[in-house]
Scaffold this motif. Structure first.
Motif, short mmCIF file in Angstrom:
data_model
loop_
_atom_site.label_atom_id
_atom_site.label_comp_id
_atom_site.label_asym_id
_atom_site.label_seq_id
_atom_site.Cartn_x
_atom_site.Cartn_y
_atom_site.Cartn_z
N LEU A 25 -9.43 11.15 7.28
CA LEU A 25 -8.85 9.86 7.63
C LEU A 25 -7.79 10.02 8.72
CD1 LEU A 25 -8.77 6.87 7.09
CD2 LEU A 25 -7.10 7.27 5.28
N ALA A 26 -6.96 11.06 8.60
CA ALA A 26 -5.90 11.25 9.60
C ALA A 26 -6.51 11.51 10.98
CB ALA A 26 -5.01 12.43 9.19
N THR A 27 -7.55 12.34 11.03
CA THR A 27 -8.19 12.64 12.32
C THR A 27 -8.81 11.40 12.94
OG1 THR A 27 -8.71 14.81 11.44
CG2 THR A 27 -9.82 14.17 13.45
N LEU A 28 -9.53 10.66 12.09
CA LEU A 28 -10.17 9.43 12.56
C LEU A 28 -9.11 8.50 13.16
CD1 LEU A 28 -13.11 8.58 12.47
CD2 LEU A 28 -12.65 7.34 10.35
N CYS A 29 -7.99 8.33 12.47
CA CYS A 29 -6.94 7.44 12.94
C CYS A 29 -6.33 7.92 14.26
CB CYS A 29 -5.84 7.30 11.89
SG CYS A 29 -6.36 6.40 10.44
N GLN A 30 -6.17 9.24 14.39
CA GLN A 30 -5.62 9.77 15.64
C GLN A 30 -6.55 9.48 16.81
OE1 GLN A 30 -4.66 13.91 15.07
NE2 GLN A 30 -3.15 13.44 13.50
N GLY A 31 -7.86 9.65 16.59
CA GLY A 31 -8.82 9.36 17.64
C GLY A 31 -8.83 7.88 18.00
N LEU A 39 -8.37 15.82 -2.02
CA LEU A 39 -7.25 15.19 -1.32
C LEU A 39 -7.12 15.76 0.10
CD1 LEU A 39 -4.48 15.08 -4.07
CD2 LEU A 39 -5.90 13.20 -3.26
N LEU A 40 -7.28 17.08 0.20
CA LEU A 40 -7.20 17.74 1.51
C LEU A 40 -8.31 17.25 2.43
CD1 LEU A 40 -6.22 19.84 3.50
CD2 LEU A 40 -7.38 21.58 2.20
N LEU A 41 -9.53 17.19 1.90
CA LEU A 41 -10.68 16.76 2.69
C LEU A 41 -10.52 15.31 3.14
CD1 LEU A 41 -13.64 16.83 3.69
CD2 LEU A 41 -14.37 16.47 1.35
N GLY A 42 -10.25 14.41 2.18
CA GLY A 42 -10.14 12.99 2.50
C GLY A 42 -8.98 12.72 3.45
N GLY A 43 -7.84 13.35 3.16
CA GLY A 43 -6.66 13.15 4.00
C GLY A 43 -6.90 13.62 5.42
N SER A 44 -7.52 14.80 5.56
CA SER A 44 -7.76 15.34 6.90
C SER A 44 -8.71 14.44 7.68
CB SER A 44 -8.38 16.74 6.80
OG SER A 44 -7.58 17.59 6.03
N LEU A 78 -2.21 4.19 8.07
CA LEU A 78 -3.28 4.91 7.36
C LEU A 78 -3.17 6.40 7.61
CD1 LEU A 78 -6.47 2.70 7.90
CD2 LEU A 78 -5.28 3.17 5.76
N MET A 79 -2.86 6.75 8.87
CA MET A 79 -2.74 8.17 9.19
C MET A 79 -1.60 8.82 8.41
SD MET A 79 -1.99 9.99 12.85
CE MET A 79 -0.28 9.57 13.01
N PHE A 80 -0.46 8.12 8.34
CA PHE A 80 0.67 8.71 7.62
C PHE A 80 0.36 8.89 6.14
CE2 PHE A 80 3.28 6.57 11.07
CZ PHE A 80 3.29 7.71 11.84
N MET A 81 -0.28 7.89 5.55
CA MET A 81 -0.61 8.01 4.13
C MET A 81 -1.61 9.16 3.94
SD MET A 81 1.30 5.89 2.68
CE MET A 81 2.46 5.93 4.02
N ALA A 82 -2.57 9.28 4.89
CA ALA A 82 -3.56 10.35 4.79
C ALA A 82 -2.88 11.71 4.90
CB ALA A 82 -4.61 10.19 5.89
N ALA A 106 0.84 -1.20 0.00
CA ALA A 106 0.00 0.00 0.00
C ALA A 106 0.87 1.26 0.00
CB ALA A 106 -0.92 -0.01 1.22
N ILE A 107 1.93 1.23 0.81
CA ILE A 107 2.83 2.38 0.86
C ILE A 107 3.47 2.60 -0.51
CG2 ILE A 107 5.04 3.19 1.80
CD1 ILE A 107 4.21 1.92 4.45
N LEU A 108 3.90 1.50 -1.12
CA LEU A 108 4.54 1.61 -2.44
C LEU A 108 3.58 2.27 -3.43
CD1 LEU A 108 7.00 0.97 -4.17
CD2 LEU A 108 6.00 -1.24 -4.68
N LEU A 109 2.31 1.84 -3.36
CA LEU A 109 1.31 2.39 -4.29
C LEU A 109 1.11 3.89 -4.04
CD1 LEU A 109 -0.90 1.64 -6.43
CD2 LEU A 109 -2.50 1.59 -4.50
#
Lengths: 458, 333
Positions: free
Chosen positions: B125-131, B118-123, B91-95, A419-422
């Motif tokens: 997912l990252a918030t959800l993961c932090q919680g 990208l900003l909306l989705g990333g924000s 997931l958080m890092f990718m987000a 996943a990271i690679l992608l």
């Protein structure tokens, strides 16, 4: 909890994950370091000589800097947590020593960089040239200091010093001076900083060469071309000397790595000297090379600085301590080959300059374009040499990679790595596409800053 | 106190400070990112983006500091927590990476909507993961001999997910208050209305988390019901909410945000108080997880010297871009 075969797969996937995340990150980080210094020089020249071309170039490259540095923060964040995600045993055992170095990297360097980045990118019209120049200096300094700390942590894992071992196998810090300035640190830091500058310089020369092929008279492209070629002409020879010193030191502290670099399975008879192997197919199973093409005695010249010296060969070490020889062997040749080409480019530019033909030699512009990625490819190859070459250890000679791993099930590590690679491929692919699109347009008069709406509103 | 020496207590304090600063600063700009979902007009989105563009990078650096700090100060906790949170953290890092791309590449993308998405989705997912990560920590992480030994899916429970939702609502609330402060005109009014709804949502979810937390571990209930904790925290939340109500009438448009940040800080403090002296429940204490005094001293000296300087120039960076952001006119695009 998990089986031996599972552990092998998890180990391989975890190593791949580190390799992917660090490789993408290190190119970005090095490009940011180089660009920050380049922007610093441009702004200083603008303030000093009031040369409008410098300001135009500054603004032109500021947009590109914005692309690299912010994504660099996000990819650097991943690195800060990689040790815990995949290497939790290493984290427990060596965290007290390398953790503080990473902590200082963030405290001293990242904040300096990030804190002034906003002002540098968007603040020229808001804070005035002096404070803005200060911001540029802070960002440039921050990028250099971050290299200092992270290379220190990396070097310590190659040449650990200043520690004691606790009963449970943890490394305890004893002498911070010895830890930070561990034996291989000066060599690595010098080699890496030069690589970052050289990689940026070849990119700058390549971009300028591309524009000069289309607009031979563009004064901004000429300025950039000239400055970048000066940098290459000066830095490439220095880098070769620094690399040689680093190699000499590695021969003392990690002789197995040098034997792998040379593809030397058995020591030549006394007085015969080490050959320079131009090509070979190293075979780990049979412990020998296939299809070897070598020049006798030349290896001794750069290894021991005479014509008859020899070095320890791979068969003199335990088989369990050998790195994957072929990768180290090839990566080293890519690095040195590109290094020689860059030095040749610099030399050619000096000769053409001397004869007053720098602007007319289209072949040199073409060569600059072709060598644009050479600096960073060479740098990555160098990292492969040093990091693959120190396998199978994380803390050299003391903690094996296989014993450093987190207790995470193999399928999870494999899926995460894919996943990271992608994601990285998509993100960096998009970034590269935007970069090339921005670079495709030559720097013009009255370049705009990034996000003009922000810098122009009061 | 509770078998924790002063040095370790200072280390824990430094780390808590870094994390709280991260939650308050980056929480706000993550909230702005998520608000892209309900503010769809391009010129408003432009203002929202401009309000976080010069500062989000410095805000996120506090999370980098948290990573380095946890590894250096409490290596055992770092080594147990991250494998337990393998999936949510990655997931958080990718987000966050995708989010960085959305923010910085937006200007150059052929379609701005792509950057906004990208900003909306990333924000989000990252918030959800932090919680989820905070929830997983609160419910306890199984470990043995200094290494994590759970099945890797403890985070996928109802309590961590509730914490994830609460954090989403909390960051949205902060984001709306931020936009109320930094914008004018229609977006300013919209943000005011949104902040009202979002404060109700965030407060009820935070209350739900608090109630569930008390049920997770008997010790949390005992600790938080002690009068010297329950009294002051109830009083301060009441005062902050009262101030929040009054703040909307003030001509200082930053006041609602400050009050909301105060509530977040109290919630964060309650979480730490419930955990203390543990760093990872059910049984890993700060003292057990701490690195040696040499390492702690080395870092705390640096932290004491550098942190104030850092805060000073970060404040400078904020001030340069303070003030209302106007919607850019069509000509400049």
């Amino acid at each position: 909890m998990f089986e031996a075969a599972d552990a092998g797969a998890a180990l391989l996937a975890a190593r791949a994950q580190f390799a992917i995340t660090i490789s993408f990150h290190i190119v970005l980080a090095a490009f940011s370091i180089g660009l920050a210094q380049w922007l610093l020089v441009l702004e200083a020249l603008w303030l000093w000589r009031r040369n409008q071309h410098c300001l135009d170039l500054y603004r032109y490259w500021l947009k590109i800097f914005a692309l690299t540095v912010a994504v660099g923060t996000a990819s650097g964040l991943v690195m800060e947590y990689q040790f815990g995600l995949n290497w939790s045993v290493l984290s427990v055992k060596a965290g007290e020593v390398i953790g503080p170095l990473m902590f200082y990297e963030v405290m001293v360097a990242f904040f300096l960089e990030a804190g002034f980045l906003g002002v540098m990118l968007f603040g020229l019209n808001k804070v005035g040239p002096r404070l803005h120049f200060l911001a540029t200096c802070a960002v440039a300094l921050g990028s250099l200091v971050s290299a200092f700390w992270i290379i220190s942590a990396n070097s310590w894992m190659h040449t650990p010093a200043g520690y004691s071992l606790a009963g449970d196998g943890r490394f305890l810090a004893e002498d911070w001076w010895a830890i930070v300035f561990n034996p291989s640190f000066p060599y690595r830091l010098t080699h890496m900083l030069l690589a970052a500058m050289l990689g940026t310089a070849t990119m700058l020369a390549g971009a300028a060469g591309w524009h000069l092929l289309r607009q031979p008279g563009n004064p901004r492209a000429r300025l950039q071309y000239s400055m970048a070629l000066w940098a290459i002409a000066l830095l490439a020879p220095v880098q070769i000397i620094a690399g040689d010193l680093h190699g000499q030191h590695t021969l003392q502290v990690q002789p197995i790595k040098v034997a792998a670099i040379e593809g030397s399975w058995t020591r030549p008879p006394a007085g015969a000297g080490e050959p320079l192997r131009l090509f070979a197919v190293p075979d780990m199973a049979e412990q020998r090379n296939h299809f070897e093409v070598a020049i006798p005695r030349l290896g001794s010249l750069y290894l021991t600085h005479d014509l008859s010296g020899t070095i320890s060969a791979l068969d003199e070490f335990p088989r369990a301590d050998l790195p994957p020889v072929a990768i180290v062997f090839y990566a080293f040749r890519v690095m040195v080959g590109l290094g020689v080409l860059m030095a040749a480019l610099g030399l050619a530019s000096l000769l053409l300059r001397w004869r007053g033909r720098l602007w007319h030699a289209r072949w040199l512009q073409c060569a600059s374009v072709a060598l644009a990625p050479a600096g960073f490819v060479a740098m990555l190859s160098g990292w492969i040499v040093t990091e693959v070459g120190r396998q199978p250890f994380t803390v050299y000679g003391l903690l094996r990679t296989a014993d450093s791993l987190s207790p995470v099930a193999a399928p999870k590590v494999i899926w995460a790595t894919l996943a990271i690679l992608l994601v990285y491929t998509l993100v960096f692919g998009l970034g590269l596409w935007l970069l090339l699109r921005l670079l495709g347009k030559p720097p013009g008069p009255d370049e705009r800053s990034p996000a003009p709406a922000l810098s122009e509103e009061t | 106190m509770f078998g924790v020496d002063a040095l370790t207590l200072l280390s824990a304090g430094a780390l808590a400070f870094a994390l709280l600063t991260y939650v308050m600063l980056d929480g706000t700009d993550l909230g702005v990112g998520m608000l892209m979902g309900i503010n769809r007009r391009p010129e408003q989105r432009q203002v929202m983006l401009l309000s976080i563009l010069p500062i989000w990078d410095a805000n996120e650096t506090w999370l980098v500091l948290g990573g380095g700090g946890l590894l250096a100060l409490f290596p055992l906790a770092y080594a147990i927590l991250l494998p337990a949170l393998y999936v949510p953290f990655l997931l958080m890092f990718m987000a966050l990476l995708v989010r960085a791309v959305g923010i910085e590449f937006r200007e150059h993308l052929p379609r701005k909507g792509m950057g906004d998405a990208l900003l909306l989705g990333g924000s989000l997912l990252a918030t959800l993961c932090q919680g989820v990560a905070l929830g997983t920590l609160l419910q306890g992480v199984p470990h043995k001999a200094g290494q994590y030994n759970g099945n890797g899916w403890e985070w996928l429970g109802s309590f961590p997910l509730l914490c994830g939702l609460a954090l989403v609502a909390g960051y949205l609330w902060l984001g709306a208050c931020w936009l109320y402060w930094r914008s004018e005109g229609d977006l300013h009014q919209r943000s005011r209305r949104q902040a009202r709804y979002l404060s109700l949502l965030a407060l009820s979810l935070l209350a739900a988390v608090l109630i569930c937390t008390l049920g997770v571990d008997q010790r949390y209930w005992q600790r938080l019901s002690e009068p010297w904790i329950a009294g002051p925290s109830l009083a301060s939340v009441t005062l902050l909410l009262l101030g929040y109500q009054l703040a909307w009438r003030s001509r200082w448009h930053c006041l609602p945000l400050l009050m909301a940040l105060g509530v977040v800080a109290v919630a964060f403090a309650l979480m730490l108080l419930a955990l203390f002296p543990l760093i990872i429940p059910p049984d890993l204490s700060l003292a057990q997880a701490a690195s040696s005094p040499t390492s702690q001293t080395f870092m705390l000296v640096g932290f004491a010297i550098i942190a104030p300087i850092t805060l000073a120039y970060n404040t400078l960076g904020f001030r340069v871009f303070a003030g209302k952001i106007r919607a850019p006119d069509a000509r400049s695009e």
